[in-house]
Design an enzyme around this catalytic site. Structure first.
Site, PDB file in Angstrom:
ATOM      1  N   TYR A 218      41.311  -4.221  50.519  1.00 57.55           N
ATOM      2  CA  TYR A 218      40.455  -3.690  51.576  1.00 57.55           C
ATOM      3  C   TYR A 218      39.009  -4.028  51.225  1.00 57.55           C
ATOM      4  O   TYR A 218      38.501  -3.575  50.200  1.00 57.55           O
ATOM      5  CB  TYR A 218      40.553  -2.166  51.658  1.00 57.55           C
ATOM      6  CG  TYR A 218      41.949  -1.579  51.689  1.00 57.55           C
ATOM      7  CD1 TYR A 218      42.525  -1.168  52.882  1.00 57.55           C
ATOM      8  CD2 TYR A 218      42.667  -1.404  50.502  1.00 57.55           C
ATOM      9  CE1 TYR A 218      43.793  -0.596  52.900  1.00 57.55           C
ATOM     10  CE2 TYR A 218      43.932  -0.836  50.520  1.00 57.55           C
ATOM     11  CZ  TYR A 218      44.489  -0.438  51.718  1.00 57.55           C
ATOM     12  OH  TYR A 218      45.743   0.122  51.718  1.00 57.55           O
TER      13      TYR A 218
ATOM     14  N   HIS B 121      44.561   6.194  58.945  1.00 57.25           N
ATOM     15  CA  HIS B 121      43.311   6.621  58.336  1.00 57.25           C
ATOM     16  C   HIS B 121      42.122   6.055  59.103  1.00 57.25           C
ATOM     17  O   HIS B 121      42.170   4.945  59.618  1.00 57.25           O
ATOM     18  CB  HIS B 121      43.214   6.130  56.883  1.00 57.25           C
ATOM     19  CG  HIS B 121      44.336   6.617  56.029  1.00 57.25           C
ATOM     20  ND1 HIS B 121      44.833   5.871  54.980  1.00 57.25           N
ATOM     21  CD2 HIS B 121      45.052   7.776  56.030  1.00 57.25           C
ATOM     22  CE1 HIS B 121      45.810   6.543  54.383  1.00 57.25           C
ATOM     23  NE2 HIS B 121      45.955   7.699  55.003  1.00 57.25           N
TER      24      HIS B 121
END
Length: 198
Positions: free
Chosen positions: A132, A62
């Protein structure tokens, strides 16, 4: 914390110093001042997201279109994973190169991923949880998904049986198709043009 450079310009591996006594342990997972000093630019978090994965789950590759772009600070807070980043900034001196880091909750090690660099991981344990810390909030329609099993990339995931993948990741475009579509960030447009390490 110890900040180590990688073969990918702007990407760092951060290992905390653990302070242990009879009560347990304490460590600093992120110091934006120390990271900024090493990067030569600030990292200002705007969003924190968590994922939980079963063993042999493959998430990625990603990235986020620029603009808005998105830098990530990735930490495994439970379990263990094999983290892989790939420099996909068109024109980068490290174009197509990858870096592998084993992340686990016990070490507290983290990876800083600059804008334009793709990220993915393979969960090595059940109930692997990842944190994250992101430089931008999620903007629908800006995520770039690239086939993590693309033979052109030949990434060393190390799985011994077919991984569990989302339908979106399993159907993601190849690197060549993604580049041909003009979706990748250009080197120099992402804020980091530092020297490549030898």
């Amino acid at each position: 914390m110890r900040v180590e450079r990688t073969v990918i310009p702007g990407a760092r591996v951060v290992t905390p110093h653990h302070h242990v006594d009879e009560r347990g342990e304490l460590f600093e997972s992120l110091r934006t001042d120390l990271l900024a000093r090493d990067l030569g630019r600030p990292f200002a978090p705007r969003q924190i997201t968590y994922s939980t994965s079963r063993r042999n789950t493959l998430r990625g590759l990603h990235s986020v279109a620029a603009p808005p772009g998105q830098a990530k600070y990735v930490t495994c807070v439970r379990g263990a994973l094999r983290d892989i980043i790939v420099d996909l900034r068109v024109g980068s001196p490290a174009w197509g190169r990858h870096h592998v880091t084993e992340l686990d909750a016990a070490s507290g090690r983290s990876v800083f991923i600059p804008e334009g660099v793709a990220h993915g991981f393979l969960a090595l344990t059940d109930d692997t949880r990842v944190c994250y810390v992101l430089s931008t909030v999620h903007v629908p329609g800006t995520q770039i998904d690239i086939d993590p099993l693309d033979p052109e990339l030949a990434l060393p995931w190390g799985f011994t049986e077919p991984p569990l993948m989302s339908e979106k990741d399993a159907g993601a475009r190849s690197l060549a198709a993604t580049r041909a579509a003009g979706l990748l960030a250009r080197w120099g447009d992402t804020g980091d043009t530092g020297p490549l390490l030898s």
